[in-house]
Design an enzyme around this catalytic site. Structure first.
Site, mmCIF file in Angstrom:
data_model
loop_
_atom_site.group_PDB
_atom_site.id
_atom_site.type_symbol
_atom_site.label_atom_id
_atom_site.label_comp_id
_atom_site.label_asym_id
_atom_site.label_seq_id
_atom_site.Cartn_x
_atom_site.Cartn_y
_atom_site.Cartn_z
ATOM 1 N N GLY C 135 49.310 -29.675 -56.420
ATOM 2 C CA GLY C 135 50.203 -28.556 -56.717
ATOM 3 C C GLY C 135 51.287 -28.972 -57.701
ATOM 4 O O GLY C 135 51.489 -30.166 -57.954
ATOM 5 N N CYS C 136 51.977 -27.988 -58.238
ATOM 6 C CA CYS C 136 52.975 -28.276 -59.276
ATOM 7 C C CYS C 136 54.212 -28.959 -58.692
ATOM 8 O O CYS C 136 54.647 -29.993 -59.198
ATOM 9 C CB CYS C 136 53.344 -27.005 -60.030
ATOM 10 S SG CYS C 136 53.716 -25.580 -58.988
ATOM 11 N N TYR C 137 54.771 -28.402 -57.623
ATOM 12 C CA TYR C 137 55.937 -29.046 -57.018
ATOM 13 C C TYR C 137 55.597 -30.471 -56.544
ATOM 14 O O TYR C 137 56.370 -31.401 -56.782
ATOM 15 C CB TYR C 137 56.463 -28.221 -55.835
ATOM 16 C CG TYR C 137 57.245 -26.981 -56.194
ATOM 17 C CD1 TYR C 137 58.438 -27.057 -56.902
ATOM 18 C CD2 TYR C 137 56.814 -25.724 -55.791
ATOM 19 C CE1 TYR C 137 59.178 -25.917 -57.203
ATOM 20 C CE2 TYR C 137 57.540 -24.570 -56.089
ATOM 21 C CZ TYR C 137 58.731 -24.675 -56.786
ATOM 22 O OH TYR C 137 59.460 -23.545 -57.076
#
Lengths: 326, 326, 326, 326
Positions: C135-137
């Site tokens: 995921g990005c976070y």
């Protein structure tokens, strides 16, 4: 130096289609109005949701739960097409109606309903039972060009071109991919023909009333801002004007909600205010005299909810500027 | 399936006035260019500062420390007025020059310097010693209207009106209160007469070259976006066009950096790309045939640094599209 | 000094769920990739629509019309929940799969699928048949804190707090009222618990692998920007660091896609680039040694499509940085 | 149902440094105030310029032309460092002073001047001759954490961390390259240590007054919005709270300008309003009890001009909420 608290009877009004941008703006204005109270605010999909404005909280009612007769006046901010029917029901219930949709506007619907461009139709609107509230683009455009047409300054057979740009709330609050922040930010484009036609019909019908023989060429654009419309308008004149602001100033003298300034208006000058701000200058470097007119409004205030309230004030016999931010 | 690493001689080029928006864009394009190397990048106030682009870091040199002769070609992104002198020094040092300022542009300066609207001036630009790079508004506008003027489609004596909107980088990087984020966000307005005149001079001089007898009416607006220009142009035609795109497609056939599409262009279609994107349609509801032309560019790429590089490629005998994002 | 045109065999790859923000970014990267070709790009609701990127036009295919076996590797940018099934079909068709959804990520799904935080999992990813793309976070956060945890610098039993802000494309392209431009512009807020949990699971699972005994406290915020994530992270240290950047520099030495700088990173430093940019400083005025770490990424590039391509390159035996903007 | 027009004596007040964002906001609030009139508004560089607000136009006077004694109270929105001297002159002229700069704030200047965090210092502020108006970050932060500290809920020796983000008007109106629209749009970053220290001093001094032994770790960020501050605060608690909102609600019960809500606040909830909006929840997934507190304000209203007016109302014996938008 005492402050007096006066008991003032408040007139109950209702809002249909209250959850969109214009509907919410209306509710907020009504809640802050010195002489109106909010009898109901309906919303179909958002029924039961709460909305905070002007220090109060309201709950959106289901449309079928609304008692139209509990209001003395009902604003309809329902979508085009769905509104006229509710206006009819409102009338049957004995309440006045201000319709913010295009359904009853000149050029679009019943020709006997006053078209509430307030400064032009003040007499018809005062005490009216039903009022068709103008579109946002037409409000800005007509306030800018009617003075020139009425004064016979425009070349017969010519074309008035309107290049206008609007913030995204003009497109409403329905979830659309093309209105997502990720699509609109850092972008700008011309758009739509559907809206163009609806708005053009109003504008052309009002221009026709002046008896002037001109065409309108209208190009709307989508701006990466929430609110505001700026229209940049070119008007072919029969002769140059020594004072380009004079016809605007003369026609709108004494109008509290129309401002004429030497400086071209910016959206900043008008947002959250119920005004049209105008400026004009003779175009330089062109041999045919052309007046460049600028008109700026907040599409949700003077272009929708604010003008609707201005009209409602007159319909109800209140001060025209009651509850309106100038 | 091997990857070959070829030794390629890189041509040294320099940038004067490298710290502004156009200058930085130029440096980034040069650093990513397959055949050019950055000999120097000067900036007066920012001397000694570092700038990162395309995976490299460069340090802005003081203008007086720059050896102009170390470059085969020098780009000047200096302010209008200050640039011509440096172009002269560059020539004395034996290097070619591409001037991004208005100093040497047609209508503004020396009439013998090629005006680098590349697709129009390819022959003059190829191998040239000095090139005047066009302004951003003129690039978008001229690519849109020259095909119509050259084809004799425009009504003699008429006015072509250009309503254009630009992102803020078009105004440069100097600290100005009116360009602060707090002033520009959620705002939109027409502006300026100073720039208008400079850009109008270029446009009118290029229009005059076609022999067409038309006026130009130009209204620039400031958009709350960083990059991009959209020009919405109205052109009075002698007769309606069955296919409004045909003259544009015919004139720009085979041009890699000019796109003609049925859909009106958005800034999103062109930012960070060295293209002009055009569309056109016959205006509806008007009795005098009028073509509505849309032109979109990135003001920093095809409107400044990209076109400068396109011109430099031709001046240096490289492939016209080398190092350019299409 | 000639330019050679080499014939290079291109490896066909496909994209499922290509019409969202991550899917489009993937298609654009693939179209510009020197060694990959786009075999198909599917989208359910947008089937038949055209998409322009990197100078090419592609048409979104219906998912059921896609021949998975025509690709050597398939990227799935399908929604969480819908993706795992398509990955299974892709495997059955004999193609490799890179799954951008959370379905197969550590802490969420099958524990035997490599979690493609490339710089950490390079060995597992190289030649892999299936890869779960982070995921990005978590990408931004883990690259920032893993070096500290692995080096045993963090106080046992302490809490690492992550205050992160993301642009709206992180929420995808589905039409949602709360993501309309009119709702996001000039706004900022903390949001969501659903995403928080999904992302927390990945982060906690990866932290657990280091053997460190710490808690994670994660607060995401929604920024009025299109792209980019900035995480501001507080890490309780056993002892102050004389050189706060040293552990980051030591761990990521030689990594092309991880940058460590003295200056706190801005979104501007990383958008459109496949990098994590880090900085760190000892917090002042607090008695317990605390490292303040900043991590910035483009959520659509290093946080999604770029890292997916980085992983695909390794799975396919290509250069890790092929086709990636650094 | 008549409307009464009452003659109300208006108290003359003046504004020094009126041309900046806080100064203009003050002028607008004063012009709309039922009991105050604007005696003068000075601005050095902008002397002679006109400013429109609340339906009126004012002209910025030169500071040396201002008759301080013509006002009963003078607001100073002058820069830090330049303000204290004018406050002294104001006192000599016999007028009260509200200083919006940091010069006289607790932790920064004279310790005997009331620090006008109104809800905390109501008694000191009422009838005061001089008031030091709090900074924007401290206002949001202190209203959020003082209730927890005063109630003895915070772990002794622990660190309260404040990750805060502010719109650009918080940095003032001086032309700075880093605040240009082109630099701020689509960007986000942590910034500054200078401001951090000034604001930290206020916060720490006010925390010290409670007798609590805690450190503050403050990280400000720059948001691409014009107005608003959101602070996301982590507070280590001695024990979990069953009702995380209870201490906030208990402490601020009856306060008109402080709102406590279950939902985390957004900037939209507070812009153009003189309120602090708070929310809180126990952090999940962490073993040490941690309260996550959110505080949102409009930096120009409750964070500057609005609170200054709230204090001025009390100093002058008017209703605390007179002329304030709640």
């Amino acid at each position: 130096m005492q402050e007096y608290s006066l008991y003032v009877h408040k007139i109950p009004v209702g809002v249909l289609g209250a959850s969109g941008y214009a509907g919410r703006e209306l509710c907020a204005l009504i809640l802050g109005h010195p002489r109106l109270s909010l009898a109901f605010a309906s919303a179909n999909a958002q029924r039961g949701e709460h909305f905070h404005a002007a220090g109060s909280s309201i709950t959106f009612a289901a449309p079928e739960d609304v008692a139209l007769a509990s209001a003395e006046l009902v604003f309809s901010a329902l979508p085009h097409g769905a509104s006229a029917d509710w206006v009819a029901r409102t009338r049957e219930a004995g309440a006045r109606a201000v319709d913010l949709s295009a359904d009853l506007r000149i050029g679009n619907g019943a020709s006997d309903v006053p078209y509430g461009l307030t400064e032009v139709a003040r007499a018809e609107v005062t005490g009216a039972q039903v009022i068709a509230n103008p579109g946002c683009y037409p409000t800005a455009t007509l306030i800018a060009i009617l003075p020139l047409l009425e004064a016979g300054l425009v070349v017969a057979g010519s074309t008035i071109s309107i290049s206008a740009a609007s913030g995204v709330t003009g497109a409403g609050m329905a979830p659309r991919t093309d209105l997502l922040f990720g699509e609109v930010t850092e972008n700008f484009k011309a758009y739509g023909v559907a809206n163009e036609h609806r708005h053009l019909r109003e504008m052309r019908a009002m221009v026709a009333r002046t008896g002037a023989d001109v065409d309108l060429l209208f190009t709307p654009h989508l701006l990466p801002v929430a609110r505001g419309i700026l229209a940049t308008i070119l008007v072919p004149l029969s002769a140059p004007l020594a004072d380009p602001l004079a016809p605007l100033r003369a026609r709108w003298k004494g109008e509290r909600f129309i401002e004429v300034s030497a400086e071209p208006p910016a959206l900043r000058d008008v947002v959250h205010r119920n005004v049209v701000r105008l400026s004009a200058r003779m175009a330089a470097h062109v041999r045919t005299p052309t007046l460049q007119v600028f008109a700026a409004i907040d599409n949700l205030v003077k272009g929708a909810a604010g003008q609707a309230l201005q009209n409602a004030n007159l319909a109800l016999g209140l001060a025209e500027d009651a509850g309106l931010p100038a």
